[in-house]
Enzyme design. Structure first.
Site, PDB file in Angstrom:
ATOM      1  N   ARG A  16       9.586  32.254   4.103  1.00 53.67           N
ATOM      2  CA  ARG A  16       8.092  32.065   4.865  1.00 53.67           C
ATOM      3  C   ARG A  16       7.941  30.348   4.349  1.00 53.67           C
ATOM      4  O   ARG A  16       8.767  29.844   3.891  1.00 53.67           O
ATOM      5  CB  ARG A  16       7.067  32.616   4.330  1.00 53.67           C
ATOM      6  CG  ARG A  16       6.940  32.637   2.795  1.00 53.67           C
ATOM      7  CD  ARG A  16       5.634  33.620   2.342  1.00 53.67           C
ATOM      8  NE  ARG A  16       5.026  33.267   0.967  1.00 53.67           N
ATOM      9  CZ  ARG A  16       4.329  33.761   0.290  1.00 53.67           C
ATOM     10  NH1 ARG A  16       3.686  34.958   0.725  1.00 53.67           N
ATOM     11  NH2 ARG A  16       4.014  33.730  -0.855  1.00 53.67           N
ATOM     12  N   ASP A  60      17.008  35.016  -7.597  1.00 56.10           N
ATOM     13  CA  ASP A  60      15.932  34.322  -8.451  1.00 56.10           C
ATOM     14  C   ASP A  60      16.855  32.902  -8.710  1.00 56.10           C
ATOM     15  O   ASP A  60      17.675  32.930  -9.576  1.00 56.10           O
ATOM     16  CB  ASP A  60      15.892  35.267  -9.609  1.00 56.10           C
ATOM     17  CG  ASP A  60      15.076  34.687 -10.893  1.00 56.10           C
ATOM     18  OD1 ASP A  60      14.604  33.348 -10.772  1.00 56.10           O
ATOM     19  OD2 ASP A  60      15.051  35.072 -11.995  1.00 56.10           O
ATOM     20  N   TYR A 152       2.625  21.515 -13.323  1.00 51.16           N
ATOM     21  CA  TYR A 152       3.331  21.312 -11.778  1.00 51.16           C
ATOM     22  C   TYR A 152       3.727  20.053 -11.635  1.00 51.16           C
ATOM     23  O   TYR A 152       4.663  19.768 -10.990  1.00 51.16           O
ATOM     24  CB  TYR A 152       2.320  21.886 -10.673  1.00 51.16           C
ATOM     25  CG  TYR A 152       2.747  21.870  -9.186  1.00 51.16           C
ATOM     26  CD1 TYR A 152       3.766  22.971  -8.758  1.00 51.16           C
ATOM     27  CD2 TYR A 152       2.538  20.577  -8.524  1.00 51.16           C
ATOM     28  CE1 TYR A 152       3.975  23.109  -7.596  1.00 51.16           C
ATOM     29  CE2 TYR A 152       3.070  20.882  -7.066  1.00 51.16           C
ATOM     30  CZ  TYR A 152       3.800  22.007  -6.726  1.00 51.16           C
ATOM     31  OH  TYR A 152       4.365  22.200  -5.284  1.00 51.16           O
ATOM     32  N   THR A 198      -8.098  23.820   9.595  1.00 53.85           N
ATOM     33  CA  THR A 198      -7.885  23.424   8.317  1.00 53.85           C
ATOM     34  C   THR A 198      -8.452  21.816   8.158  1.00 53.85           C
ATOM     35  O   THR A 198      -8.325  21.166   7.216  1.00 53.85           O
ATOM     36  CB  THR A 198      -6.351  23.146   7.729  1.00 53.85           C
ATOM     37  OG1 THR A 198      -5.670  22.392   8.895  1.00 53.85           O
ATOM     38  CG2 THR A 198      -5.741  24.510   7.753  1.00 53.85           C
TER      39      THR A 198
END
Length: 261
Positions: A16, A60, A152, A198
């Site tokens: 996606r 993975d 992150y 948005t």
């Protein structure tokens, strides 16, 4: 529509969002694609809709054995690997004092170790063929700091640094390695409710273009870097962010809000 004619690509996180858009665009440009993701049902559906030039592998990216299986599948199906797009990643929104060691390990396994293992798996083949293109999807967070996203950001800076080093290691073999740095992109990570409007989000974030980006715009950047049009481009950092990283944006407001809390 044949900018990648005859080429073979592995694209991670392709079930996606940005990865799916990249797989579809590459296929439209003549590329055979191996899509990988942990979202098995969605990934298989995307591959099936693309057609015979696509394969899906459950993957993975933090697992080295899984990388070996993906490479084997690509070679079995298409005979070579010309392109790797390290797209898969997971987010974490936590201030550093709330980020656990387990949080950090999980995030770095996917966002840092995953691209490293992917490059390790395909680079020998590209060196042997004396050609190849690796596109690492970092982030605007790999170009600046962001309040509340220390773990992150650390991972995305690591991807940026990895890109520079492998660009040097691959140069003598005509293997190019570049990083793409998306800003706010309309994906499930940013817009989990799939709100079609948005504009408010873009305003709140302080994006100069006044809108968030689309997955197709990130895919187009990856297409350029993967194609022969970028034959003398390696070690580059391409921001796809509506000029967001060109200034401080909302960071000052974020700092002020944090100080008031």
């Amino acid at each position: 529509m044949a900018r990648l004619a005859g080429k073979v690509a592995i694209i991670t996180g392709a079930a996606r969002g940005q990865g799916e858009a990249t797989a579809r665009l590459f296929a439209a440009e003549g590329c055979s694609v191996v899509l990988t993701d942990i979202l098995e049902e969605e990934g298989q559906a995307v591959a099936a809709s693309i057609g015979n030039g696509a394969r899906f592998c459950r993957h993975d990216i933090s697992n080295e054995a899984d990388w070996a299986k993906v490479v084997a599948e690509a070679l079995s199906a298409f005979g070579k690997i010309d392109i790797l797009v390290n797209n898969a990643a997971i987010p974490l929104f936590k201030p550093i004092e709330d980020t656990t060691r387990a949080d950090l390990s999980r995030l770095f396994d996917v966002n840092g170790v995953g691209p490293f293992l992917g490059i390790k798996a395909v680079l020998p083949l590209m060196k042997q063929a004396r050609k190849g293109s690796i596109v690492n999807i970092s982030s605007i967070n790999g170009l600046r700091g962001t309040t509340g996203m220390s773990a992150y950001d650390m991972c995305k800076w690591a991807v940026r640094g990895l890109t520079k080093t492998i660009a040097l290691e691959g140069a003598a073999f005509n293997v190019r390695v570049n990083s793409v740095h998306p800003g706010a992109i309309d994906t499930p990570m940013l817009n989990p409710a799939a709100d079609p409007d948005t504009s408010k989000l873009a305003k709140d974030l302080g994006i100069p273009f006044g809108r968030v980006g689309q997955s197709a715009e990130v895919a187009a950047a990856s297409l350029f870097l993967a194609s022969d049009e970028a034959s003398y481009v390696s070690g580059a950092e391409l921001a796809v962010d509506g000029a967001w990283s060109s200034g401080l944006g909302t960071n000052i407001q974020e700092i002020e809000d944090a100080a008031k809390a």
